[in-house]
Each structure stands twice: as C-alpha cells, then as structure tokens.
Design a protein around this motif. Structure first.
Motif, PDB file in Angstrom:
ATOM      1  N   VAL A   5       0.926  -1.475   0.137  1.00  0.00           N
ATOM      2  CA  VAL A   5       0.139  -0.323   0.410  1.00  0.00           C
ATOM      3  C   VAL A   5       0.274   1.542   0.075  1.00  0.00           C
ATOM      4  N   ASP A   6       0.263   2.376  -0.121  1.00  0.00           N
ATOM      5  CA  ASP A   6       1.092   3.617  -0.731  1.00  0.00           C
ATOM      6  C   ASP A   6       0.301   4.509  -0.016  1.00  0.00           C
TER       7      ASP A   6
ATOM      8  N   PRO B 167       7.677   2.662  -5.623  1.00  0.00           N
ATOM      9  CA  PRO B 167       7.883   3.654  -4.690  1.00  0.00           C
ATOM     10  C   PRO B 167       8.454   3.273  -3.204  1.00  0.00           C
ATOM     11  N   SER B 169       8.143   5.008  -1.102  1.00  0.00           N
ATOM     12  CA  SER B 169       6.210   5.266  -0.350  1.00  0.00           C
ATOM     13  C   SER B 169       5.792   4.367   0.180  1.00  0.00           C
ATOM     14  N   THR B 170       5.933   3.096  -1.075  1.00  0.00           N
ATOM     15  CA  THR B 170       4.956   1.968  -0.145  1.00  0.00           C
ATOM     16  C   THR B 170       5.127   0.762   0.843  1.00  0.00           C
ATOM     17  N   ARG B 171       4.540   0.763   1.566  1.00  0.00           N
ATOM     18  CA  ARG B 171       4.622   0.166   2.788  1.00  0.00           C
ATOM     19  C   ARG B 171       4.699  -1.682   1.626  1.00  0.00           C
TER      20      ARG B 171
END
Lengths: 118, 319
Positions: A5-6, B167, B169-171
């Motif tokens: 998830v982002d 990216p 920022s991706t978890r």
C-alpha cells in the motif's frame, strides 16, 4: 502473497489492500477454497489499522470473491477468481484514472456503453 | 574477534553428563541392592508384565552402558555438525541422558521381591520428565551464541539481489505458509500413533505421555505462517515462533531448492550439518535468508522469489 500500500496515494488504503487480493486472484495464485491471512496479520504486516483490512475484506465479500466466516477467516469463494478479479482490477484502475482526470461516473458509463456497442 | 565458546562448552558438559548419570544410577542401584529381588526384570511385554529377568550385575551394567553410550553417540554426531548446532545437540544429549537414566534405573531400583515389576514406575515418570526438560532447556540456553553486533556500518545489499521496483513510499509485506503435505503426514501419524496407543492401552499408561507429546509436536509443526515485513522474517505456528530474523540482521534474501532428507535429514524445524536453520515441510522451492554473522535461515514456501524480493527491497531501504 505480496501486500503493498502507498499511504501517499490518493486511493484509499482499504481499496489498495483489496487490490492486493484481487491481483493475487487475477494471477491465478489464489484459487477457490484458499484461505487469506487473517485481517490482524495483514494489518500488522502493512502497519495499517485493523479496520482498514476488515473493510477491504468486506468489500471483497460484497463483490462475491471471498466469504468471511467467524473462526475460519476469509476464504476465496469465487468460481473463477481470476476472471472476476481481473475485471474488478480493471474497473478500479479506470475509476482511479477517471478521478485523476476529473471525469464523472456519467462520462465513464457513456464511454463503457459506447465500447459495448462497437 | 573472539569465538563464542559456549556452544562447545555446553556440548562437552552434555558429554560428561551422560556417564555421570550412568554412574549415579549405578551407585543408587548398589545402595538399594539388599532390598531388590535376586533376579531383576529387564524387559517387559506389551501387556506390561516382565518377560525377561537377569542378575543384578547384568541389569545394572546394561542400564549403565545404554545411559552412557546412546547420548555419547549423539555427541559424536554433534562434533561433525556446524559449531552453531552444538548448543541444540547438547540439549538433546543431556535430556536423553537424564531420560534414559530415569527410565532404566527407575525401572530397576523400584523393584521389590514378591511385587510385580513395572517398566517405568509411576513415581519415576514425573521427576524424570521434569528433569529431562530442565536439563535440555538449561543446556540449550547455555549453548546459545550471541550474534555479532550490527551497529555502525553494514555491507550494502548485493547488486544482483532481486528486489521490487516500487516507490519508496510504498509499504511492503509478504505472507505465506509452510505446510506439511496433508495425506503423507496423516498416514505417518497413524502409522506412528497406532502402536503407541496399543502399547499404552495394553499395560504401559506412561506411553500416553509420549503419544500426546508427539501429537502436540505434529499439530504445531503441521503448518507455519511465514511473514516478511519491515520487522524482518517471522516463521510461527499457533503462537509459537520457530524463527525470527530482525531486518537489521538480514544481509540478503534468495531462493533455493531443498531436498529435506539430504539437506536436513527430515522435516520440521531443522538444523543442517552446515548449521543452516530450516523450516522444511516439503522438497523444492524455499526462501533463504542470509544473516549477518550467522547461519542462513531457510523456509519452504511457494513464490519464494517474491518473498525474497520483498525482503531485499526492505533491506535496501533500511541500509
């Protein structure tokens, strides 16, 4: 299965979580009868709220892709999870793109209808 | 850098313990010799009745030799294995020595003239099992090595390590399962359980403890959850954690092909001859986590390449 998830994306987190499951179904790696990890487990892995995952699972249930049973967790019930999930994934992507471009649901519906009439 | 000698010390201690238990048992038998029957029961039938007798000296010698030699043979195996396996081997050796001592000498010294001899007298079962567990746990803890510190600099992730193109920022996370194949496991469980239950019902109730213990072990090993996330790798089943590798201890992740018998000598939570730790439930594809300054950890999961890529991506971000 891969979970990603982002948080910086405009797409709500629960939609992204549901998309992870659909992608797995579309690739054929989740078949009918397979069990998904518990919502608690997914919430811990992604460091998101438990309710976010529960909401994602509920939307998958409402789409008829999975069944949620107390004690048994989430089980894939769709007869053709691959096909169902592929369509859903495409729709999610189209809607996300439409939001980005400022297109309304009516615009989208018109486009889809015209595509059917071709 | 000095080598941590504790695993070796624990193994040496366990090797000394076996003859000590045998000697103590012998001394105890001689201490109560006057109260024992002339002919001692040394073998029991399925129904729990003794069916073979021998002289005091013969019975004590046999008990002492088995108590000392069987654990020592395992010590021999332990010396051939990677040094990080010495602690766990020491635990098995020490536990086995105590268990054999309690079972064999307990069965001798409790015999009285005119009374039916029991294979494993009830008053010996609980102390033997408790002491076995304590000794095994103690040796295991003693033989644990402290992993080298990871503070400060760390090697960058190898350039060829597979990772995901997402990216920053991706978890990311990954979940999977390592499960024993259902049908062969059920067949094996029945094959092992039937004779045990038969013996337990026929006249050796203490065998229930063994049967229940093995059943519980199988139930816990049946299926393990495998998770990869920002905390690292975790392999756990039913609240029990088999292995936990914190992200800061991961050098890189990769995949391999496992042959359970050849590489690990069986299935379940294993230590290979080379020191690799493995949660092995089937042959084939497995995720390998290379640790900093410690042996690799391996777990049999489907889509191991994806799990490895997730772990590598997380490691690259953290370094």
């Amino acid at each position: 299965m891969l979970w990603q998830v982002d948080p910086t994306s405009n797409t709500p987190l629960h939609v992204q979580v549901a998309a992870c499951v659909r992608r797995e179904m579309a690739s054929g790696r989740l078949a009918r009868g397979d069990r998904l990890p518990s919502a608690k487990e997914v919430a811990a892995v992604l460091d998101v709220n438990l309710h976010t995952v529960l909401r994602a699972y509920q939307s998958l249930r409402d789409e008829g892709l999975i069944d949620l049973r107390r004690g048994r967790g989430a089980v894939v019930t769709a007869t053709d999870p691959g096909g169902d999930a592929r369509l859903r994934t495409l729709v999610t992507e189209i809607v996300a793109e439409a939001r980005l471009l400022g297109a309304t649901p009516t615009d989208l519906t018109r486009l889809i209808e015209s595509e059917f009439q071709r | 850098m000095t080598t941590d000698r504790r695993p070796t010390h624990a193994l040496v201690a366990s090797a000394v313990l076996a003859p000590v238990v045998a000697a103590s048992g012998t001394a105890m038998a001689y201490a109560v010799r006057d109260r024992l029957p002339d002919e001692l029961a040394v073998h029991w039938g399925i129904d729990g009745a003794p069916d073979r007798f021998t002289s005091f000296t013969g019975a004590v010698t046999t008990a002492a030799v088995i108590t000392a030699v069987v654990p020592l043979a395992l010590v021999g195996l332990g010396t051939l294995m990677h040094r990080s396996a010495r602690g766990p081997v020491a635990a098995i050796v020490g536990g086995l020595a105590v268990f054999l001592g309690g079972l064999l000498f307990g069965g001798l010294v409790a015999q009285r003239p005119g009374q039916a001899a029991q294979a494993f007298p009830p008053q010996w079962v609980a102390p033997t099992l408790v002491l076995t567990a304590l000794v095994a746990l103690g040796l295991w803890r003693w033989g644990r090595t402290t992993p080298p510190g990871t503070a400060g600099h760390r090697e960058p992730l190898p350039a060829d390590a597979a990772r995901l193109d997402v990216p920053a920022s991706t978890r990311l996370g990954w979940t999977g399962r390592a499960s024993l194949p259902v049908r062969p496991t059920m067949v094996l469980a029945v094959v092992v359980a039937l004779p045990l239950v038969w013996v337990a019902l026929a006249g050796h109730p203490w065998v229930w403890v063994l049967a229940i213990g093995l059943g519980a072990l199988l139930a816990v090993t049946l299926s393990a959850r495998v998770t990869v996330d920002a905390a690292g790798l975790r392999v756990s089943s039913a609240g029990f954690t088999w292995s936990k590798v914190p992200l800061e201890r991961v050098a890189s992740a990769d995949t391999t092909t496992v042959r359970p018998m050849r590489d690990f000598g069986g299935w379940g939570w294993r230590i290979g001859m080379d020191g690799r730790r493995g949660y092995v439930t089937r042959g084939g594809e497995a995720l390998v986590v290379r640790r900093l300054g410690e042996s690799d950890v391996l777990v049999t999961v489907d889509d191991a390449d994806e799990a490895a890529a997730v772990l590598n991506t997380l490691v690259a971000r953290a370094s």
